[in-house]
Design an enzyme around this catalytic site. Structure first.
Site, short mmCIF file in Angstrom:
data_model
loop_
_atom_site.label_atom_id
_atom_site.label_comp_id
_atom_site.label_asym_id
_atom_site.label_seq_id
_atom_site.Cartn_x
_atom_site.Cartn_y
_atom_site.Cartn_z
N TYR A 198 0.85 -1.20 0.00
CA TYR A 198 0.00 0.00 0.00
C TYR A 198 0.88 1.25 0.00
CZ TYR A 198 -3.42 3.43 1.79
OH TYR A 198 -4.21 4.53 1.96
N CYS A 199 0.65 2.16 -0.93
CA CYS A 199 1.34 3.45 -1.00
C CYS A 199 2.86 3.23 -1.08
CB CYS A 199 0.93 4.31 0.19
SG CYS A 199 1.54 6.01 0.14
N LEU A 200 3.65 3.82 -0.20
CA LEU A 200 5.10 3.63 -0.23
C LEU A 200 5.47 2.17 -0.05
CD1 LEU A 200 6.52 6.57 1.93
CD2 LEU A 200 6.21 6.46 -0.53
#
Length: 589
Positions: free
Chosen positions: A326-328
């Site tokens: 998720y995300c980074l």
């Protein structure tokens, strides 16, 4: 100042691509004079972390080229005269092609804004915003980045002076003040003082007692089965007698706490997966302090993803896993998957990426804060304390949506005196983490500034990696109103991997679009798969042609996972428990 220095110099991450990789996998360090860092650190306190040189360069570029564009200046003059003529004609009841007094801005949606003179104020404000947008854009010769910076900062300045932000020019506030006898302003002042006290330097973040971690959120049953200096690994307990053979390893972003994926039970993705028969492992990142200043981007791969993967395989005895980022965390998972593919490590069977970018050429409005000048300024800010502070980071995200995250809060809380309604997602959003100096500098320079990952220059263990080596199926999710990872940027995963990509575009933003339980019937999403043999489709064409479905995308993803999770079998053993979930790292502030 409390500068953690040896003699008179401080290390900073080099952006010279010719230098040899350092011990953490990133670039080796260059030396920056202490005087330079002290000077910049002092400026940080005055500018709120915004580089004055970056702003100066942008406005100098714009003003210089505007001075060299007489036709543009004449157009702007004509536009200003036309707008004022239309505004005055509408005010006097004259006829015009359009009525500027009709304003669609949601800040002025209340019927009270249609009364005189407030309708005139809002119309004049809107016309001014539109004129400045014309002025800041379309000046021949101005670089795209500088044009975006000028347009964005001008909007920020104008939004501060919106009529809705002041008592005397806001009819809704005035009506409420008369109705309540001024108690709205009294309650608002009390809340303002309380917020000011909470946000004073040195005060720790206050945890919302209604959503205590491990009590109301992050309550899915599990054990911490591994811990190192950077992360804890949580294994969740099965709820049935049979599970899918292939386990799931989730890599959350380290910019916030992991439990966005395990909020209250009705909003928990982890609980949803466990109840559908999956063996789930979750990484919970440590909240770094000044002593962690030299933890690098590659450490999050080696001490995070790879260490967790080793443990998952050891505990479950499964040959491979379905990995989720998720995300980074998704960006770093893509890096890990590419490195593993290069090294013929086949322990990842599929990759799911939620709002995660791998190409940072067009990263959205966050790029406004990222150029050589701004990153150098940010490094000076971090050098003093060894990390990027949560408040400094939150300020950057709030600037992307000032009307939604700052001014609407100010009007509702302080002028209207209404209590703030917080849900589990908002409570999580306030529970931020810090980011180590070295990692954040490497991340900004390698990925944002130089786009090394997309251009096959990012190095792992001293050798470049390529996303094109990833041949496992990929499930990627973008969200329509994402200001952090714009969906068209997320969509670019199609450009790099040769295998199957199933892409989902869901309503909502960076966080709310991902937290989309089946009960969220108001959501909708588009989904389509792209196989290796299919012709290229750009993002706009995909959006026009991909079928639309009502409701949450979670069930569609679960069906995709089920096809890639093996046969049903008895649950694997639980690893040796160090403590109960949610562990200790998530409680650090």
């Amino acid at each position: 100042m409390n500068l953690p220095v040896e003699p008179a110099l401080l290390p900073a991450i080099s952006h010279d691509k010719s230098v040899k990789a350092g011990p953490s996998g990133g670039a080796s360090e260059q030396i920056i004079p202490l005087a330079d860092l002290m000077a910049n650190a002092a400026l940080v306190r005055l500018t709120g972390g915004i580089s004055p040189a970056a702003l100066g360069n942008a406005y100098s570029d714009w003003l210089t080229h505007l001075a060299m564009s007489p036709a543009k200046r004449i157009d702007l003059l004509n536009s200003a005269l036309h707008r004022w003529r239309e505004l005055l004609l509408s005010t006097r009841g004259g006829k015009s092609a359009s009525n500027p007094l009709v304003v669609t801005d949601k800040r002025f949606a209340d019927p009270a804004w249609q009364r005189w003179p407030y309708n005139f104020l809002t119309a004049a404000f809107t016309q001014q915003e539109q004129w400045w947008s014309e002025a800041s854009r379309g000046v021949r010769g101005v670089s795209r980045h500088h044009e975006d910076v000028v347009d964005f900062t001008t909007r920020q300045f104008l939004d501060f002076f919106a009529p809705s932000n002041f008592i005397a020019s806001n009819p809704v506030v005035l009506d409420e003040t008369v109705k309540s006898g001024g108690t709205n302003l009294l309650f608002g002042l009390q809340r303002m003082l309380q917020d000011w006290e909470k946000n004073c330097p040195g005060n720790k973040a206050c945890v919302d007692e209604r959503y205590q971690v491990g009590v109301k959120v992050a309550v899915t049953a599990g054990k911490v089965v591994y811990r190192n200096r950077l992360m804890e690994l949580i294994q969740y307990e099965p709820v049935g007698e049979r599970v899918h053979a292939r386990p799931i390893l989730i890599v959350p972003a380290w910019i916030m706490k992991y439990y966005i994926l395990d909020l209250s039970p009705e909003n928990s993705l982890v609980k949803y997966l466990v109840e559908h028969g999956y063996t789930v492992f979750m990484i919970s990142w440590k909240n770094p302090g000044g002593e962690d200043r030299n933890i690098g981007l590659d450490d999050y791969r080696s001490l995070g993803i790879m260490a967790a993967l080793d443990e998952v395989v050891r505990i479950t005895e499964a040959p491979d896993v379905n990995a989720v980022g998720y995300c980074l965390g998704g960006t770093n998972l893509a890096i890990a998957a590419a490195a593993m593919a290069r090294d013929k490590d086949k322990r990842i069977a599929s990759v799911s990426l939620f709002a995660a970018q791998v190409d940072f050429h067009e990263p959205g409005e966050l790029s406004l804060f990222i150029d050589e000048s701004q990153v150098s300024f940010l490094e000076a800010m971090m050098a003093n304390q060894g990390y990027l502070d949560t408040k400094q980071m939150a300020g950057a995200f709030q600037m992307l949506r000032t009307n939604d995250l700052i001014y609407s809060h100010y009007v509702k809380q302080y002028l209207m005196g209404k209590p703030e309604t917080k849900g589990d997602l908002m409570a999580w959003n306030a529970d931020a983490t810090r980011m180590p100096y070295r990692m954040h500098s490497e991340y900004l320079r390698s990925l944002f500034l130089h786009n090394d990952l997309a251009e096959n220059r990012h190095r792992v263990d001293g050798k470049a990696i390529s996303l094109g080596d990833i041949r496992v199926p990929i499930f990627a999710v973008g969200t329509v109103t994402d200001h952090v990872a714009p969906w068209k940027s997320v969509f670019k995963i199609h450009d790099f991997v040769p295998g199957e990509v199933c892409f989902v575009l869901t309503t909502g933003g960076h966080n709310a679009g991902v937290v989309s339980p089946p009960s969220a019937s108001y959501r909708r999403y588009q989904m389509a798969s792209h196989a290796r043999k299919d012709l290229y489709v750009d993002a706009d064409t995909w959006q026009k042609e991909a079928p639309t479905f009502e409701g949450s995308w979670w069930p569609a993803w679960e069906q995709w996972l089920a096809q890639r999770s093996g046969a049903w079998t008895a649950p694997p053993r639980m690893g040796k428990a160090l403590c109960d979930a949610p562990g200790t790292y998530v409680l650090e502030h």
